[in-house]
Design a protein around this motif. Structure first.
Motif: not given
Lengths: 345, 380
Positions: B342-357
């Motif tokens: 969710g919203g955490y996935g969009y935030c840098h600190e959770y690391g998920m968006e980094r894996i996506f990028r």
């Protein structure tokens, strides 16, 4: 680690392709007899277990109508009878099934909203009640191996063709439903297992393996047809594959097919090894290979156009692939099962 | 066929995960955020033996087999190491150092391999040019022989480790009239007059790896810096494809397993509508997609690794299949990992968006997905 087939395995594939490519036989019992000398019927017992998914794929590719019944007899009924049945069953049932003298199938699935098969002791046997569904080739089978329970213990029931008080009805996908009502089976046709026997998970894995290879077989057939069509050069023109639209579609189809083959082989190997991650690997393969077959048939029809709808073309497999996706456990249910395994629910 | 790893390989993988979690992962987010290379982590990877895992011990390597080496990359990804550092590691160890090892003279190997393996020096490979990406033969950079020197002119782009490399393995045309057969490989050291690296590029993902252009303006290098023979550069570059399709892809398999483990934990803890979101089908479906991708990609990647380890010639068709699959099929499940958080996935600190990028590089770098489709459609 070894990603190669052995020469014996390659020889088996060659033999199967030669026989299946020539024969017009589609009756499961006769096909098993015809293939007996290749070792196909006893794969896993003759040291060629690694060739099983490849052999299954070829059967599903060449003889899709017969594939399921043959495999349910050889890979579920015979395997289960040998592993869990009494010694007496081996000679009586297993060997004749593998020789194509007796055609067997298996009844594993409980019908939704219907009671499962149960047996209660009666005289020198048991009275069986309940329903099983999704049984391939039940009407032509000489014997149906069904799972159920006797006094809460897992049990195996052998219904012979002439068993009375059993009804078989064919469903819309071509599979049968078996209903037993106070059906008497002598104790020689019932095996009661210990309560700890993991019969249901074992049967699920065997069934999964058949479904996975069937999907891969369909995918292989469709890819081959589409590729041949795309490489056929019209007079004075370039073959369709020269167009990027067609070439890229075939590239994606091939990628899906090759990945399906690896997933099928991996799952099969883990099932044979009784590995702890066999259920996960086979569930992943079940979803991937079914989805891949679905995508491949869609692409094959696009590549072949109207020719894809001619008799013997990709469209002939459309219903079978869709049925494979929805039959239990369906692709959606399997995804949920994977999620549950990951979450440890 | 038999796909299991040995006990030793699995134990080694655990060791790499433990090392990476302790020494690298704590700084991953910071370097990604700041677009900075983690020199300290890179040195520690050298000390641990990762940078030279498959090289012979005589050069300071570990003498590991190919599958174990590829498994180390998976372990880094699984531990949570970002795609930037694993990309830098791949460019350094496999695209640069391995080519030197396979084709360099004894003198070149003795001089350059030990510091590359220890991490004291950083390597890069310069192949791509502004107008020569997938079509390598169109490269314009030249290396013309003049006495006992070569004079390089031209430029390279999208070079991983470009701004930080001490040793650059550069492909250039020694015979501009020829296509593939006119390409040769050279060692160009940092500080060589006429050789400059551009500033780091501002990228969508793999931000901790430093990527830049390289410029050659009458850059004179000794003739002894030729690697292998003139005209064999293209073949050398193609030989790195096996590593590219195995060791450089395996961190993405591991990265998906990392995202999956994180997602499982999150799904069990995060409650909505009075129950953990893991109880919902939508969540389970996303987890299943991640798991299926990881299982499938693993098999494809290790098939390439195993074949290389067996000394089999590269099967270009199956290599393209592996690259295409990882590149194109990674997008869906890495997107699922973001959505699941969710919203955490969009935030840098959770690391998920980094894996996506980071994963967005997979269908681009090392040969785009479209090029893989071209290869496959020609070879089937």
């Amino acid at each position: 680690m070894n990603f190669d087939y052995s020469q014996d395995e390659l020889d088996l594939f060659h033999s199967l392709e030669t026989i299946l490519g020539k024969t017009t036989e589609v009756r499961p019992k006769n096909l098993i007899s015809k293939l007996a000398w290749t070792g196909y019927a006893t794969l896993g017992e003759n040291g060629l277990a690694g060739a099983l998914p490849g052999a299954q794929e070829r059967l599903a590719q060449w003889k899709p109508a017969a594939y399921r019944t043959m495999e349910y007899g050889l890979r579920i009924a015979a395997t289960t009878l040998r592993r869990f049945g009494p010694e007496a069953w081996h000679a009586t049932w297993v060997t004749p099934i593998q020789q194509g003298k007796i055609l067997a199938t298996a009844a594993l699935d409980q019908a939704e909203g219907e009671p499962d098969l149960t047996g209660k002791p009666h005289d020198k046997g048991y009275l069986i009640n309940g329903t099983k569904t999704a049984i391939p080739g039940a009407i032509s089978a000489d014997v149906i191996l069904a799972s159920g329970t006797v006094e809460e213990s897992p049990a195996l029931f052998l219904f012979q063709k002439e068993t009375g008080d059993v009804s078989l009805t064919q469903g819309a996908t071509g599979l049968y439903t078996l209903t037993a009502h106070e059906t008497f089976l002598p104790d020689t046709q019932v095996a009661i297992l210990s309560k700890k026997t993991p019969l249901a998970p074992f049967l699920d894995l065997l069934k999964n393996r058949i479904q996975i290879a069937e999907a891969t077989g369909h995918a292989a057939a469709l890819f081959d047809q589409a590729k041949t069509a795309a490489k056929t050069c019209p007079e004075g023109g370039k073959p369709p594959i020269a167009k990027q639209e067609i070439g890229f579609k075939l590239a994606t189809m091939y990628t899906l097919l090759q990945t399906s083959r690896l997933m099928s082989a991996n799952a099969s190997g883990l099932i044979d090894a009784n590995a702890s991650d066999a259920a996960m690997a086979s569930s992943c393969a079940r979803v991937f290979c079914s989805d891949a077959a679905n995508e491949i048939i869609s692409s094959a029809l696009e590549v072949m156009g109207e020719n894809g709808f001619k008799k013997g073309g990709p469209a002939d497999r459309l219903a079978a692939i869709q049925a494979l996706r929805v039959e239990g456990p369906s692709v959606g249910q399997t995804k949920e099962a994977i999620g549950n395994m990951l979450l440890k629910y | 066929m038999e796909f299991a790893f040995t006990k030793e390989q699995l134990m080694f993988k655990k060791e790499v995960i433990r090392f990476a979690r302790e020494k690298i992962v704590p700084r991953v987010a910071e370097h990604d955020r700041n677009h900075t290379f983690d020199f300290e982590a890179f040195h520690k990877m050298g000390e641990f033996g990762l940078l030279g895992l498959h090289f012979p011990e005589e050069y300071g390597g570990g003498g590991a087999d190919v599958v174990t080496t590829v498994l180390a990359g998976e372990a880094l990804g699984e531990a949570g190491v970002d795609g930037g550092l694993t990309l830098s590691y791949g460019a350094h160890s496999f695209l640069c150092a391995d080519t030197l090892y396979c084709h360099g003279t004894d003198a070149q190997k003795t001089r350059f391999l030990p510091p590359l393996i220890s991490g004291d020096k950083i390597g890069c490979m310069g192949l791509t040019e502004p107008n020569a990406g997938s079509d390598v033969s169109a490269m314009k950079t030249t290396a013309l022989k003049k006495g006992d020197t070569y004079v390089l002119n031209g430029s390279k782009t999208f070079i991983t480790n470009g701004p930080i490399a001490d040793v650059a393995l550069i492909y250039a045309k020694t015979d501009p009239e020829k296509a593939h057969d006119g390409i040769s490989a050279f060692i160009v050291e940092k500080g060589t007059p006429g050789f400059e690296a551009g500033p780091p590029m501002d990228k969508l993902g793999c931000r901790s790896s430093q990527t830049s252009e390289l410029f050659f303006s009458n850059c004179v290098i000794p003739a002894e810096n030729l690697v292998g023979m003139e005209g064999l550069g293209f073949l050398m570059a193609m030989q790195t494809v096996e590593w590219d399709r195995s060791a450089l892809l395996s961190p993405m398999v591991g990265g998906m397993n990392h995202a999956l483990a994180r997602s499982v934990t999150y799904a069990k803890g995060r409650k909505q509508f009075g129950r953990p979101i893991g109880k919902f089908y939508a969540t389970k479906e996303k987890l299943a997609a991640m798991k299926i991708f990881a299982e499938a990609a693993k098999l494809l990647v290790y098939r390439i690794a195993w074949c290389k380890g067996q000394g089999k010639p590269l099967n270009h068709l199956e290599a393209a299949v592996a690259k295409l699959f990882v590149g194109d099929w990674l997008l869906g499940p890495s997107n699922d990992a973001v959505l699941l958080h969710g919203g955490y996935g969009y935030c840098h600190e959770y690391g998920m968006e980094r894996i996506f990028r980071d994963g967005r590089l997979a269908p681009i770098g090392g040969g785009t997905s479209d090029v893989q489709k071209m290869i496959i459609s020609k070879m089937i």
